[in-house]
Design a protein around this motif. Structure first.
Motif, PDB file in Angstrom:
ATOM      1  N   SER A 169      -1.766   0.399  -7.794  1.00  2.00           N
ATOM      2  CA  SER A 169      -1.281  -0.431  -7.021  1.00  2.00           C
ATOM      3  C   SER A 169      -0.832  -1.783  -8.050  1.00  2.00           C
ATOM      4  O   SER A 169      -0.080  -2.401  -7.576  1.00  2.00           O
ATOM      5  N   ALA A 226       0.649  -1.214   0.140  1.00  2.34           N
ATOM      6  CA  ALA A 226      -0.044   0.139  -0.031  1.00  2.34           C
ATOM      7  C   ALA A 226       0.736   1.272  -0.134  1.00  2.34           C
ATOM      8  O   ALA A 226       1.994   1.536   0.708  1.00  2.34           O
ATOM      9  N   ASP A 227       0.565   2.362  -0.693  1.00  2.00           N
ATOM     10  CA  ASP A 227       1.110   3.605  -0.763  1.00  2.00           C
ATOM     11  C   ASP A 227       0.465   4.349   0.140  1.00  2.00           C
ATOM     12  O   ASP A 227      -0.784   4.928  -0.255  1.00  2.00           O
ATOM     13  N   ASN A 228       0.896   4.767   1.351  1.00  2.00           N
ATOM     14  CA  ASN A 228       0.294   5.801   2.181  1.00  2.00           C
ATOM     15  C   ASN A 228       1.151   7.176   2.438  1.00  2.00           C
ATOM     16  O   ASN A 228       0.942   7.885   3.046  1.00  2.00           O
TER      17      ASN A 228
END
Lengths: 522, 522
Positions: free
Chosen positions: A478, A462-464
């Motif tokens: 993603s 996940a890209d946070n």
């Protein structure tokens, strides 16, 4: 626990020990062998509803019955057990199937892996996650959709080995259609044995292929195949025996089940249901049919060999009443799964269901919504063996490389979800609340510093990041992140150590079997 | 139910009745006003753990206390109630907050809509789904990410109106940054009143903006604003009062809460928690703080006006201990939500949480996994008011057009998930099982034919076609399908009828208020 007890699960003769642990830790593969659930299951029905379904299942078994087809021996076995056999139709006195199961089927059992630290407990409060099973196609971002090959098969075995969220190597992670139908099982089983040290599944497409699987397992486990204390074969393979719903078991499945049961290997008896087509359009009716089919199959296994491990399986989806197409991740199959899980626990057997199911052709938002819906429901339904945890696309017709790593990443959250609430003094964190007080922040608090390493689950995909950081890094969807990840995992893959003599013996067996028969496409 | 009883929920003076029903049915908008949950909630903790957290929350309130800042009146109110006030710090005798809440706060209440058939019950077994709240940015597939404008705001109000999965028009569906800060609330509230007949939320950014909201509601509801039977104002607006966690309420929020409470409008008291930064890093510690903050806020409202509706709110996420970035859809916040829901039910007040939360910047697989994880947990946690059901992207910084319709589509599955199991004779489907029997299919069965219309939930966006049909139709990612859908919904949008005199009075009020003050950016 039965004689399939896990007393030996923590030791083993090869691949275990400090060296193997170090190797796994170095390759990032240190993870628990399976998940122990410490939170309650979600129960959607109470006693009244559950016993109604159980009574109806008994009525189905008594009045309608189940067909045991293409297997005269099975009919003889049922006759001897007191069932009413009419042609291939078997009708069961009320309570017979339940009694047969409860008299001898283990509530839980250990499936041994060749590295004992990878052995898994199936049943009770355990959850074992296995990859997708069965797709004839594969898909990735670079090459799109195509028929699966043995190279794809080996790649998915490697990816499952490299995925801490998966505890199991699975079975037909994809169908290697480049190999002859009557020989491909040899290469599939060999791949699981050579490329992974996680437990795996055997071939069920013909009794002799089940025999091959058991023979190879005997080679792989050598003296360890039989428990020296009890003289009983250890359970080292688990196998998917689908009912041909509604209310039919066919000769292929019955033949494979008999082979595995007689060798004390585990059978997952799984009604495969597209509700509305292969079962009634209602949740209660579908659950009734599933219970009846699963009980008939599991009772049969107990008649073949009392005490052989069985799993109450179910795969429930629904069909679109508009188009007839199967749909996934929808609420009714989740309700069926919750109920079936409770029925399995009341019966006292392990439960298989769940996975990351979707009808989408690519790992897009639809795929993820549907997969997460199924995965969450499976986790709370108390599933013990979760097939299709990672990689499923297109209603099971395709195994996706990106989907595989995205799903496997989600599965790493399950230990935190199911691990229970820490109510110790440290868990209560009153010291943190007192130290920080109103208006301040907890990042620097002593309690935070002491606990941050284990505090929260963190996705590896996940890209946070902030929008700006994400944009600067290329605005990746993603699926692109996942594409990079599976390629890296395959590039960094190193096989677990395997005794060269065993490796050689396995290859010889496979070559011998292949040479013994001409290629066939059935 | 309190004096906010729903006795009048089924009638109203305009927009209701057969004509409105026909209009809604024609535009595809026929749907229940809210969901009635008929399945149990998921309970993750037992009595021991729950009472431990309740005791700890009482200890927090007694020993550490809560700051009520920038509001001397609030401190006077607490002093009079017997709390210990030290500067802006308020400490509470054990049990005081709980008693104040339980003495007068309604267990559930009706939020009236201008079309009485849209009125919603909040609390008990109901679930009301509202759209995203607060993003300063919007995003769509065509134009990417940009600051939100009042046009975007109006578009999202229209989309919520057109979405059968959403029961509520929400509040700040996005922040119209093209309008002056001190006046934009007027256009926002006006949009909810003119463009939708679903219930909505009021402004909380200043007490006078809350006053404007109430004044406009009085115009919209006219004589209906006060229940003629009781002389009590009806609850027609619900409002989000965030705690400034940890353990602080600020003057802005307290000011808005007092305005709404005095007008008998509903206040959601919501600790806004990024666990690890604004609360301890543990689930139990975070739940303790949430309970303490929510109780202090709700008790304060009861002191301002006993019986004014309050909702136990929580928004819990966690921060990445590596980067400090907030993360969404992860297991620990789900556990916090399950526990907080149970604590709210034990306290006897409605519960707000959930939504389709994600840290992703686009509606990709990450966004959908995370959103589904939150939505599923919220459904089983017994959430009564679900903010952020649709449209949330990027940790709440952006409202996404495609994300909005994808989420809203998923929300339409909740009535089936929560609607309970049909155990009637028809639900049991024994007639279908008897009619079909082993080896046949159910598609043509009488029971199937009689039930197929209502049998299974069906997504309006998911593609369940075969690979070949999907490819022939252009191999669409679900984001493309969603793009087509929101454009169609906006193109087909028609506003609900509104009495022209009321419409005119609302416009006049807004113009008058705008003319009464210069633009300001605060």
């Amino acid at each position: 626990m039965s004689d399939n007890d896990g007393g030996t699960a923590r030791r083993g003769r090869r691949g275990s020990g400090r060296e193997a642990r170090r190797a796994r830790a170095a390759s990032g593969q240190a993870a628990a062998a399976f998940i122990e659930r410490k939170v309650p299951t979600y129960e959607v029905l109470g006693e009244e509803g559950l016993s109604l379904i159980e009574r109806n299942a008994d009525s189905l078994l008594q009045e309608i019955g189940i067909d045991f087809r293409e297997d005269p021996e099975a009919l003889e076995i049922w006759k001897a057990a007191g069932a009413d056999v009419d042609g291939e139709r078997v009708r069961f006195p009320r309570g017979l199937c339940r009694k047969l199961i409860q008299d001898s089927a283990p509530r839980e059992f250990v499936q041994h892996a060749r590295d004992a630290e990878r052995s898994v407990r199936i049943g009770g409060d355990s959850l074992v996650c296995a990859p997708v099973y069965g797709p004839p196609f594969v898909r990735d971002l670079d090459k799109g959709r195509r028929y699966a090959t043995i190279e794809d098969f080996r790649n998915f075995v490697k990816l499952a080995y490299a995925s801490p969220g998966l505890h199991h190597s699975g079975g037909t992670v994809c169908e290697p259609v480049d190999l002859p139908v009557n020989k491909r099982h040899l290469d599939m089983v060999l791949a699981h044995m050579q490329l992974s040290d996680k437990p795996f599944m055997g071939s069920v497409t013909a009794p002799e292929r089940a025999e091959d699987t058991v023979a190879m397992a005997r080679i792989l486990f050598g003296d360890d195949f039989v428990d020296p204390a009890t003289g009983v074969e250890k359970t080292v393979v688990i196998n998917l025996i689908n009912a041909n719903s509604p209310m039919v078991f066919d000769g292929t499945m019955l033949g494979a089940a008999k082979v595995y049961a007689r060798a004390n290997q585990a059978c997952i008896i799984s009604p495969f249901i597209l509700a509305g087509a292969m079962s009634p359009v209602t949740v209660a009716g579908t659950a009734t049919q599933i219970l009846a089919e699963a009980m008939a199959g599991m009772a049969f296994v107990q008649l073949v060999r009392p005490g052989a491990p069985v799993v109450f399986g179910t795969f429930a989806s629904s069909v679109s009443m508009q188009s007839g197409a199967p749909t996934f991740g929808s609420p009714e199959p989740s309700l069926v799964m919750y109920i079936a899980g409770t029925l399995a626990r009341r019966l006292g057997v392990p439960f298989r269901s769940g996975g990351g199911l979707t009808g989408s052709k690519t790992p897009d938002a639809q795929a993820a919504y549907e997969s997460a819906n199924t995965l969450q429901a499976a986790a709370l339904a108390g599933v013990n063996f979760m097939l299709h945890t990672a990689g499923w696309l297109e209603g099971g017709l395709a195994a996706g490389y990106e989907k595989f790593v995205l799903d496997a990443d989600q599965a790493t959250a399950l230990p935190s979800l199911l691990g229970g609430i820490d109510l110790s003094e440290n868990g209560q964190a009153m010291s943190a609340l007192r130290e920080v007080g109103p208006g301040n922040h907890f990042l620097g608090a002593t309690h935070t510093q002491e606990n941050f390493m284990s505090a929260f689950w963190r996705s590896e995909l996940a890209d946070n990041d902030s929008f700006e950081a994400w944009e600067a890094a290329g605005s990746q969807d993603s699926i692109v992140t996942a594409n990079t990840r599976w390629k890296r995992l395959l590039a960094e893959y190193e096989p677990p150590a395997l005794d060269p003599a065993i490796d050689e013996a396995l290859r010889e067996f496979v070559q011998g079997r292949k040479a013994s028969m001409p290629d066939a496409s059935y």
